[in-house]
Design a protein around this motif. Structure first.
Motif, PDB file in Angstrom:
ATOM      1  N   GLY A 176       0.880  -1.190  -0.156  1.00  0.00           N
ATOM      2  CA  GLY A 176      -0.022  -0.123   0.099  1.00  0.00           C
ATOM      3  C   GLY A 176       0.918   1.186   0.178  1.00  0.00           C
ATOM      4  N   LEU A 177       1.833   1.126   0.966  1.00  0.00           N
ATOM      5  CA  LEU A 177       2.706   2.490   0.876  1.00  0.00           C
ATOM      6  C   LEU A 177       3.590   2.688  -0.531  1.00  0.00           C
ATOM      7  CD1 LEU A 177       4.487   2.061   4.245  1.00  0.00           C
ATOM      8  CD2 LEU A 177       3.250   3.979   3.585  1.00  0.00           C
ATOM      9  N   ILE A 178       3.991   1.587  -1.088  1.00  0.00           N
ATOM     10  CA  ILE A 178       4.474   1.685  -2.458  1.00  0.00           C
ATOM     11  C   ILE A 178       3.733   2.119  -3.336  1.00  0.00           C
ATOM     12  CG2 ILE A 178       5.539   0.293  -4.490  1.00  0.00           C
ATOM     13  CD1 ILE A 178       6.676  -1.439  -1.935  1.00  0.00           C
ATOM     14  N   GLY A 179       2.357   1.766  -3.528  1.00  0.00           N
ATOM     15  CA  GLY A 179       1.381   2.084  -4.358  1.00  0.00           C
ATOM     16  C   GLY A 179       1.011   3.587  -4.314  1.00  0.00           C
ATOM     17  N   LEU A 180       0.994   4.092  -2.960  1.00  0.00           N
ATOM     18  CA  LEU A 180       0.518   5.425  -2.875  1.00  0.00           C
ATOM     19  C   LEU A 180       1.856   6.114  -3.137  1.00  0.00           C
ATOM     20  CD1 LEU A 180      -1.590   7.082  -1.144  1.00  0.00           C
ATOM     21  CD2 LEU A 180      -0.324   6.770   0.936  1.00  0.00           C
ATOM     22  N   GLY A 181       2.915   5.694  -3.215  1.00  0.00           N
ATOM     23  CA  GLY A 181       4.018   6.399  -3.316  1.00  0.00           C
ATOM     24  C   GLY A 181       4.213   6.751  -4.864  1.00  0.00           C
ATOM     25  N   LEU A 182       3.800   5.658  -5.601  1.00  0.00           N
ATOM     26  CA  LEU A 182       3.727   5.717  -6.991  1.00  0.00           C
ATOM     27  C   LEU A 182       2.820   7.045  -7.555  1.00  0.00           C
ATOM     28  CD1 LEU A 182       3.817   2.335  -8.578  1.00  0.00           C
ATOM     29  CD2 LEU A 182       5.635   3.896  -8.418  1.00  0.00           C
ATOM     30  N   LEU A 183       1.615   7.122  -6.819  1.00  0.00           N
ATOM     31  CA  LEU A 183       0.886   8.195  -6.801  1.00  0.00           C
ATOM     32  C   LEU A 183       1.319   9.413  -6.501  1.00  0.00           C
ATOM     33  CD1 LEU A 183      -2.869   6.984  -5.548  1.00  0.00           C
ATOM     34  CD2 LEU A 183      -2.325   7.163  -7.924  1.00  0.00           C
ATOM     35  N   GLY A 184       2.003   9.400  -5.462  1.00  0.00           N
ATOM     36  CA  GLY A 184       2.794  10.698  -5.084  1.00  0.00           C
ATOM     37  C   GLY A 184       3.887  11.131  -5.978  1.00  0.00           C
ATOM     38  N   THR A 185       4.192  10.336  -7.014  1.00  0.00           N
ATOM     39  CA  THR A 185       5.332  10.837  -7.949  1.00  0.00           C
ATOM     40  C   THR A 185       4.841  11.767  -8.772  1.00  0.00           C
ATOM     41  OG1 THR A 185       5.226   8.854  -9.349  1.00  0.00           O
ATOM     42  CG2 THR A 185       6.691   8.697  -7.509  1.00  0.00           C
ATOM     43  N   VAL A 186       3.417  11.604  -9.155  1.00  0.00           N
ATOM     44  CA  VAL A 186       2.964  12.692  -9.786  1.00  0.00           C
ATOM     45  C   VAL A 186       1.860  13.859  -9.210  1.00  0.00           C
ATOM     46  CG1 VAL A 186       2.803  11.276 -11.986  1.00  0.00           C
ATOM     47  CG2 VAL A 186       0.984  11.134 -10.455  1.00  0.00           C
ATOM     48  N   LEU A 187       1.487  13.238  -8.055  1.00  0.00           N
ATOM     49  CA  LEU A 187       0.741  14.368  -7.111  1.00  0.00           C
ATOM     50  C   LEU A 187       1.828  14.965  -6.056  1.00  0.00           C
ATOM     51  CD1 LEU A 187      -2.341  12.194  -6.389  1.00  0.00           C
ATOM     52  CD2 LEU A 187      -2.269  14.034  -8.169  1.00  0.00           C
ATOM     53  N   PRO A 188       1.938  16.363  -6.276  1.00  0.00           N
ATOM     54  CA  PRO A 188       2.850  16.889  -5.257  1.00  0.00           C
ATOM     55  C   PRO A 188       2.491  16.817  -3.691  1.00  0.00           C
ATOM     56  CG  PRO A 188       2.313  18.325  -7.349  1.00  0.00           C
ATOM     57  CD  PRO A 188       1.551  17.007  -7.303  1.00  0.00           C
ATOM     58  N   ALA A 189       1.379  16.665  -3.855  1.00  0.00           N
ATOM     59  CA  ALA A 189       0.738  16.667  -2.321  1.00  0.00           C
ATOM     60  C   ALA A 189       1.256  15.478  -1.360  1.00  0.00           C
ATOM     61  CB  ALA A 189      -0.968  16.888  -2.100  1.00  0.00           C
ATOM     62  N   LEU A 190       1.665  14.511  -2.097  1.00  0.00           N
ATOM     63  CA  LEU A 190       2.084  13.364  -1.511  1.00  0.00           C
ATOM     64  C   LEU A 190       3.882  13.116  -1.579  1.00  0.00           C
ATOM     65  CD1 LEU A 190      -0.752  10.706  -2.675  1.00  0.00           C
ATOM     66  CD2 LEU A 190      -0.286  11.736  -0.371  1.00  0.00           C
ATOM     67  N   PRO A 191       4.464  12.545  -0.532  1.00  0.00           N
ATOM     68  CA  PRO A 191       5.972  12.598  -1.092  1.00  0.00           C
ATOM     69  C   PRO A 191       6.165  10.965  -1.541  1.00  0.00           C
ATOM     70  CG  PRO A 191       5.369  12.068   1.536  1.00  0.00           C
ATOM     71  CD  PRO A 191       4.121  12.441   0.799  1.00  0.00           C
ATOM     72  N   GLY A 192       6.124  11.300  -2.738  1.00  0.00           N
ATOM     73  CA  GLY A 192       6.212   9.798  -3.616  1.00  0.00           C
ATOM     74  C   GLY A 192       7.360   8.902  -3.317  1.00  0.00           C
ATOM     75  N   THR A 193       8.467   9.299  -3.616  1.00  0.00           N
ATOM     76  CA  THR A 193       9.533   8.557  -3.454  1.00  0.00           C
ATOM     77  C   THR A 193       9.866   8.133  -2.154  1.00  0.00           C
ATOM     78  OG1 THR A 193      10.966  10.450  -3.825  1.00  0.00           O
ATOM     79  CG2 THR A 193      10.732   8.797  -5.663  1.00  0.00           C
ATOM     80  N   ALA A 194       9.326   9.057  -1.113  1.00  0.00           N
ATOM     81  CA  ALA A 194       9.713   8.814   0.277  1.00  0.00           C
ATOM     82  C   ALA A 194       8.670   7.557   0.749  1.00  0.00           C
ATOM     83  CB  ALA A 194       9.473   9.882   1.120  1.00  0.00           C
ATOM     84  N   LEU A 195       7.590   7.819   0.207  1.00  0.00           N
ATOM     85  CA  LEU A 195       6.526   6.797   0.563  1.00  0.00           C
ATOM     86  C   LEU A 195       6.980   4.948  -0.134  1.00  0.00           C
ATOM     87  CD1 LEU A 195       3.112   8.464   0.265  1.00  0.00           C
ATOM     88  CD2 LEU A 195       4.159   7.551   2.116  1.00  0.00           C
ATOM     89  N   VAL A 196       7.434   5.219  -1.276  1.00  0.00           N
ATOM     90  CA  VAL A 196       8.059   4.023  -2.014  1.00  0.00           C
ATOM     91  C   VAL A 196       9.108   3.518  -1.184  1.00  0.00           C
ATOM     92  CG1 VAL A 196       9.202   3.039  -4.173  1.00  0.00           C
ATOM     93  CG2 VAL A 196       7.182   4.755  -4.218  1.00  0.00           C
TER      94      VAL A 196
END
Length: 160
Positions: free
Chosen positions: A12-32
């Motif tokens: 789930g964190l990895i998936g959320l991180g992938l979303l965050g790579t295109v949505l600036p509100a989420l720290p994408g690579t940090a979540l991945v």
């Protein structure tokens, strides 16, 4: 049972991180990275060990640096004013509330408006806005590619 829940959280964190790579509100690579470290922990660091995690962390750091630097390099290459850079930052912030289209195009509008207010030159404002936007898009693409590379290293370490 508990191990399964940890794996679900990791994925789930990895998936959320992938979303965050295109949505600036989420720290994408940090979540991945967090999801991968959690997955390594669940496996007691047996399959995904120190070298794999070091490589994945290096990719995450590179993604963070490129994400930050790419937009600035685009703006500087076009000779952007401080107002244009501030406008791009404000445009990015405003874009968060406007959905995906806002996230992608408000930095361009913000940079162009900032440059126009600084120099009152429409052609230059458009050039700076476009260069800033292209830099941001290059950074975004690099961040997405690096996130998938992080996941690839993780999956290979799990399988080997």
């Amino acid at each position: 049972m508990a191990e399964t829940l940890w794996w679900v959280l990791s994925i789930g964190l990895i998936g959320l991180g992938l979303l965050g790579t295109v949505l600036p509100a989420l720290p994408g690579t940090a979540l991945v990275l967090g999801g991968i470290v959690l997955g390594a922990w669940v496996g007691d660091f047996q399959q995904v060990g120190g070298w794999s995690l070091a490589l994945i962390t290096a990719l995450a750091v590179l993604a963070w640096v490129l994400d930050y630097v790419a937009g600035l390099l685009g703006a500087r290459k076009a000779g952007a004013s401080k107002q244009a850079i501030a406008g791009a930052a404000l445009g990015t912030l405003a874009g968060l509330f406007m959905g995906l289209v806002g996230v992608f195009f408000m930095p361009l509008l913000g940079a162009a408006l900032g440059e126009y207010l600084a120099r009152k030159d429409e052609a230059r404002a458009l050039k700076v806005g476009l260069a800033t936007w292209l830099g941001i898009m290059v950074g975004l693409i690099a961040k997405v590619v690096l996130a998938f590379m992080m996941i690839g290293v993780f999956v290979i370490a799990l399988l080997v």
